[in-house]
Motif scaffolding. Structure first.
Motif, mmCIF file in Angstrom:
data_model
loop_
_atom_site.group_PDB
_atom_site.id
_atom_site.type_symbol
_atom_site.label_atom_id
_atom_site.label_comp_id
_atom_site.label_asym_id
_atom_site.label_seq_id
_atom_site.Cartn_x
_atom_site.Cartn_y
_atom_site.Cartn_z
ATOM 1 N N LEU A 28 0.731 -1.099 0.007
ATOM 2 C CA LEU A 28 -0.180 0.221 0.132
ATOM 3 C C LEU A 28 0.899 1.346 0.066
ATOM 4 N N ARG A 29 0.991 1.895 -0.441
ATOM 5 C CA ARG A 29 1.798 3.350 -0.869
ATOM 6 C C ARG A 29 1.147 4.328 -0.430
ATOM 7 N N LEU A 30 1.331 5.257 0.361
ATOM 8 C CA LEU A 30 0.922 6.025 0.982
ATOM 9 C C LEU A 30 1.695 7.330 0.528
ATOM 10 N N SER A 31 1.680 8.472 -0.040
ATOM 11 C CA SER A 31 2.107 9.332 -1.000
ATOM 12 C C SER A 31 0.901 10.467 -1.151
ATOM 13 N N PRO A 32 1.252 11.349 -0.283
ATOM 14 C CA PRO A 32 2.688 11.683 0.992
ATOM 15 C C PRO A 32 1.752 11.021 1.904
ATOM 16 N N ALA A 33 2.624 10.172 2.937
ATOM 17 C CA ALA A 33 2.135 10.155 4.515
ATOM 18 C C ALA A 33 1.850 10.928 5.270
ATOM 19 N N TYR A 34 1.535 11.179 6.661
ATOM 20 C CA TYR A 34 1.505 12.207 7.140
ATOM 21 C C TYR A 34 1.802 11.651 8.019
ATOM 22 N N VAL A 35 3.968 11.797 8.752
ATOM 23 C CA VAL A 35 4.470 11.453 9.490
ATOM 24 C C VAL A 35 4.211 12.010 11.165
ATOM 25 N N HIS A 36 4.193 12.074 11.766
ATOM 26 C CA HIS A 36 4.322 13.269 13.283
ATOM 27 C C HIS A 36 5.702 11.969 14.236
ATOM 28 N N ARG A 37 6.909 13.413 14.936
ATOM 29 C CA ARG A 37 7.616 12.965 15.394
ATOM 30 C C ARG A 37 7.358 13.596 16.242
ATOM 31 N N SER A 38 7.819 13.554 17.478
ATOM 32 C CA SER A 38 7.934 13.527 18.595
ATOM 33 C C SER A 38 8.796 13.018 19.727
ATOM 34 N N THR A 39 9.198 13.424 20.815
ATOM 35 C CA THR A 39 9.758 12.872 21.774
ATOM 36 C C THR A 39 9.204 12.173 23.174
ATOM 37 N N GLY A 40 7.679 12.184 23.111
ATOM 38 C CA GLY A 40 6.776 11.526 23.252
ATOM 39 C C GLY A 40 6.061 10.835 22.705
ATOM 40 N N ARG A 41 4.945 10.742 22.710
ATOM 41 C CA ARG A 41 3.273 10.112 21.752
ATOM 42 C C ARG A 41 3.535 10.769 20.440
ATOM 43 N N PRO A 42 3.486 9.873 19.139
ATOM 44 C CA PRO A 42 3.377 10.970 18.314
ATOM 45 C C PRO A 42 2.020 10.701 17.882
ATOM 46 N N GLY A 43 1.285 12.065 17.076
ATOM 47 C CA GLY A 43 -0.269 12.087 16.880
ATOM 48 C C GLY A 43 -0.722 13.086 18.641
ATOM 49 N N VAL A 44 -0.013 12.617 19.908
ATOM 50 C CA VAL A 44 -0.587 13.591 20.480
ATOM 51 C C VAL A 44 0.336 14.045 21.499
ATOM 52 N N ASP A 45 1.381 13.843 21.340
ATOM 53 C CA ASP A 45 2.446 14.939 22.783
ATOM 54 C C ASP A 45 2.882 16.069 21.473
ATOM 55 N N PRO A 46 3.582 17.032 21.635
ATOM 56 C CA PRO A 46 3.986 17.667 20.762
ATOM 57 C C PRO A 46 5.144 17.528 19.808
ATOM 58 N N GLY A 47 5.205 17.924 19.088
ATOM 59 C CA GLY A 47 6.456 16.990 17.862
ATOM 60 C C GLY A 47 5.930 18.217 16.404
ATOM 61 N N SER A 48 6.354 17.654 15.766
ATOM 62 C CA SER A 48 6.147 17.781 14.431
ATOM 63 C C SER A 48 6.069 17.326 13.238
ATOM 64 N N GLY A 49 5.241 17.498 12.478
ATOM 65 C CA GLY A 49 5.018 16.851 10.853
ATOM 66 C C GLY A 49 5.329 17.015 9.905
ATOM 67 N N TRP A 50 5.941 15.994 9.503
ATOM 68 C CA TRP A 50 6.886 15.941 7.964
ATOM 69 C C TRP A 50 5.321 14.664 6.971
ATOM 70 N N LEU A 51 6.250 15.336 5.549
ATOM 71 C CA LEU A 51 5.565 14.079 4.962
ATOM 72 C C LEU A 51 6.330 13.530 3.686
#
Length: 135
Positions: free
Chosen positions: A24-47
């Motif tokens: 399954l090709r996710l193009s683009p996928a929205y990727v969360h990066r966090s020092t905590g829980r991705p998608g819940v805790d503060p962090g950044s969004g990437w494609l």
């Protein structure tokens, strides 16, 4: 850094069979990066373009056309469920299920005996994520 694909805000560009596996090709996928829980805790969004490979896949339902934007979903391995996300990197064996809902209300359901992810190209910074009030 903890990383996960957020199904909401990702685009399912298409899919191909590789033997008994489904890519399954996710193009683009929205990727969360966090020092905590991705998608819940503060962090950044990437494609990032991400292939989700489901081993020995059995497709229950599919959207009628691709590409299609996803509005929600979940990914599970055995009894462990990730609501609206897929952990990265991923290399698991055991019963897996991907369910997703498109922005048009169609469903995707795929089951298999394991899964892995393959990242393609460079990730592209999209935005800061302040964290979820639901966290």
């Amino acid at each position: 850094m903890n990383t996960a694909v957020e199904l909401h805000d990702s685009t399912l560009a298409g899919m191909t069979h590789d033997g008994r596996d489904l890519v399954l090709r996710l193009s683009p996928a929205y990727v969360h990066r966090s020092t905590g829980r991705p998608g819940v805790d503060p962090g950044s969004g990437w494609l990032q373009d991400v292939d989700l490979v489901i081993f020995e896949a059995m497709v229950d339902t599919l959207p009628s056309e691709f590409p299609v934007d996803l509005s929600d979903g979940s990914f599970s391995v055995g009894e462990v469920l990730w609501d609206n996300s897929i952990p990265l990197p991923l290399a698991v064996t055991g019963a897996v299920t991907l369910t997703a809902v498109t922005c048009g209300g169609e469903f995707l359901t795929v089951r298999g005996t394991g899964a892995s992810t393959v990242m393609h190209g460079e990730s592209r910074y999209f935005e800061q994520f302040p964290g979820s009030a639901d966290g």
